[in-house]
Structures are given as structure tokens and as C-alpha cells.
Write an enzyme that holds these catalytic residues in place. Structure first.
Site, PDB file in Angstrom:
ATOM      1  N   SER A 109      -2.958  -0.154   0.766  1.00 21.70           N
ATOM      2  CA  SER A 109      -4.113   0.604   0.294  1.00 21.70           C
ATOM      3  C   SER A 109      -5.363  -0.287   0.220  1.00 21.70           C
ATOM      4  CB  SER A 109      -3.756   1.245  -1.057  1.00 21.70           C
ATOM      5  OG  SER A 109      -4.713   2.188  -1.428  1.00 21.70           O
ATOM      6  N   ASP A 159      -0.803  12.135   3.085  1.00 20.07           N
ATOM      7  CA  ASP A 159      -1.553  11.300   2.134  1.00 20.07           C
ATOM      8  C   ASP A 159      -2.814  12.037   1.700  1.00 20.07           C
ATOM      9  OD1 ASP A 159      -3.049   9.346   0.827  1.00 20.07           O
ATOM     10  OD2 ASP A 159      -2.298   7.750   2.115  1.00 20.07           O
ATOM     11  N   HIS A 190       0.720   8.817  -0.219  1.00 19.76           N
ATOM     12  CA  HIS A 190       0.075   7.504  -0.287  1.00 19.76           C
ATOM     13  C   HIS A 190       1.067   6.410  -0.686  1.00 19.76           C
ATOM     14  CE1 HIS A 190      -3.628   5.224  -0.132  1.00 19.76           C
ATOM     15  NE2 HIS A 190      -3.362   4.657  -1.301  1.00 19.76           N
TER      16      HIS A 190
HETATM   17  C1  MLT Z   1      -7.409   2.794  -3.279  1.00 19.78           C
HETATM   18  O1  MLT Z   1      -6.995   3.520  -4.165  1.00 19.78           O
HETATM   19  O2  MLT Z   1      -7.293   1.591  -3.352  1.00 19.78           O
HETATM   20  C2  MLT Z   1      -8.082   3.458  -2.125  1.00 19.78           C
HETATM   21  O3  MLT Z   1      -7.334   4.463  -1.654  1.00 19.78           O
HETATM   22  C3  MLT Z   1      -8.397   2.508  -1.054  1.00 19.78           C
HETATM   23  C4  MLT Z   1      -9.571   1.666  -1.416  1.00 19.78           C
HETATM   24  O4  MLT Z   1     -10.326   2.030  -2.299  1.00 19.78           O
HETATM   25  O5  MLT Z   1      -9.732   0.612  -0.774  1.00 19.78           O
END
Ligand code: MLT
Length: 208
Positions: A109, A159, A190
Site C-alpha cells: 500500500s 480493492d 486491499h
Molecule cells: C494507504 O492507505 O496507504 C493508501 O491506500 C495508499 C497511500 O496513501 O499511499
């Protein structure tokens, strides 16, 4: 030299065999340097592991760069943090005596997003990357030469944070820059799943 001198709070575990690669583990929002150590062990138990903690805090949750809202990134901060992370990787390679030509990122992520940014803004720092649930971090102009760098990109079909076209755009962007991209779709959201890890482990074993 203390950890602080290298610029990031981090964990380092040496490789258990000679000439093993180093896994640069990059956690997601709210994680820390300990989060992905079990994942590193599953991906390659013999590899050296370098695992920094992101320096940006969002309501107390560590991240690797600022975002303006969900999926909308502060591009200036992202660039600055990407260069800072590249400096850390190079300093850690010197300090721990790891081969700077064999560093493979494995990010989840937010960690996968900064790994993709490292590939695009600092080609040559990573010799490969495993990107779990990554999106397009930024579009560099001009495109960098990410020549032949192998990238394993694994995203979930369901996702809610990453629409399918983001994944396709990221794969296309990395390919346009010259990376060799393996795109794996999971029947998942996710969260990371066992097939993600198994496919990444196989991909890495062929690379090593
Ligand atoms: C996260 O929750 O980290 C996002 O989906 C990705 C990000 O903000 O880089």
C-alpha cells in the site's frame, strides 16, 4: 554509527547465506519497521532485511509521504521523501556492507507506492520490486530509464481503494519506463492474501 545517523528508525537483519539479496520492506499506513518482518521471512528466509519506519505521521500513523486525501498525494512531499529514502538505502548499504546492486523492495500500500516512486525517480537504487496494492504515485516527465528492472505488481480485483484502471495505468507506466512488469490479480480487496505472498515468493526465487 547509530540508527539515527542513517536517517530512519529501522530494523536490519543480515542475510543467512553469502551473496543473498536484501529485501527493503516498506510498510503501509499505520505500520512500522516491525510490521513486515514476518512477510520478509516468508518471501525469502535467507535474504538480508532492511525495514525502515515511514517518517510522516497522519493522526499518529506512520507513512512514507504525505497525502492530501485518500489516494491524492502531496507530490512535492512524495518527491522529497523518495530522495530521502534513496539516501537512507545507500547509507544503509554502506553501513551494513550489503550489495547495493541487489536490493529488492517489497512494499504494501503506502510502502508499495513509495517503492514505485523510487523506481521512477531514482532508477538504479532498486534491482527489483514487489508492489502489493500499489497505485500510480506520480508520472515523471521526462520518463526515467528503469531499464529491465523486474517488478511484481499484485493487486486485488475488489480493492475499494484502488480501481482496476489505476493498476493497469501503473503497470503501463512502469513498462513504458522500461521495467519488466509481472501483473498478478487477486480475488481480494486491499488486504494481503496468501496467494499474493506465494506468487511473490515464486517470482523472487526465480529472480534471486
Ligand atoms: C494507504 O492507505 O496507504 C493508501 O491506500 C495508499 C497511500 O496513501 O499511499
Amino acid at each position: 554509527m547509530t540508527e539515527a545517523d542513517l536517517g530512519f528508525v529501522h530494523r536490519f537483519r543480515p542475510a543467512s547465506v553469502d551473496r543473498a539479496a536484501t529485501l527493503l520492506m516498506l510498510h503501509g499506513t499505520g505500520g512500522d519497521e516491525r510490521d513486515l518482518l514476518p512477510l520478509a521471512q516468508m518471501l525469502d528466509p535467507q535474504a538480508a532485511v532492511l525495514s525502515p519506519r515511514g517518517k510522516v505521521l497522519e493522526q499518529g500513523m506512520p507513512r512514507f509521504f504525505r497525502r492530501l486525501s485518500e489516494g491524492v498525494f502531496d507530490e512535492d512531499d512524495l518527491r522529497r521523501r523518495t530522495f530521502e529514502l534513496a539516501d537512507f538505502v545507500q547509507a544503509a548499504a554502506d553501513h551494513y556492507g550489503i550489495d547495493p546492486g541487489r536490493i529488492v523492495a517489497a512494499g504494501f500500500s503506502n510502502g508499495a507506492n513509495i517503492a514505485a516512486s523510487l523506481l521512477l525517480l531514482k532508477p538504479g537504487v532498486l534491482s527489483g520490486a514487489i508492489l502489493f496494492r500499489a497505485m500510480v504515485p506520480l508520472v515523471p516527465d521526462p520518463m526515467p530509464p528503469v531499464s529491465d528492472t523486474p517488478v511484481f505488481l499484485s493487486n486485488g480485483r475488489h480493492d475499494p481503494l484502488i480501481p482496476a484502471d489505476q493498476t493497469e495505468r501503473l503497470a503501463a507506466l512502469l513498462r513504458r519506463a522500461g521495467a519488466t512488469v509481472t501483473l498478478a490479480w487477486q480475488d481480494a480487496g486491499h488486504e494481503l492474501t496468501r496467494p499474493d505472498v506465494e506468487l511473490a515468493r515464486e517470482w523472487l526465487s526465480v529472480l534471486a
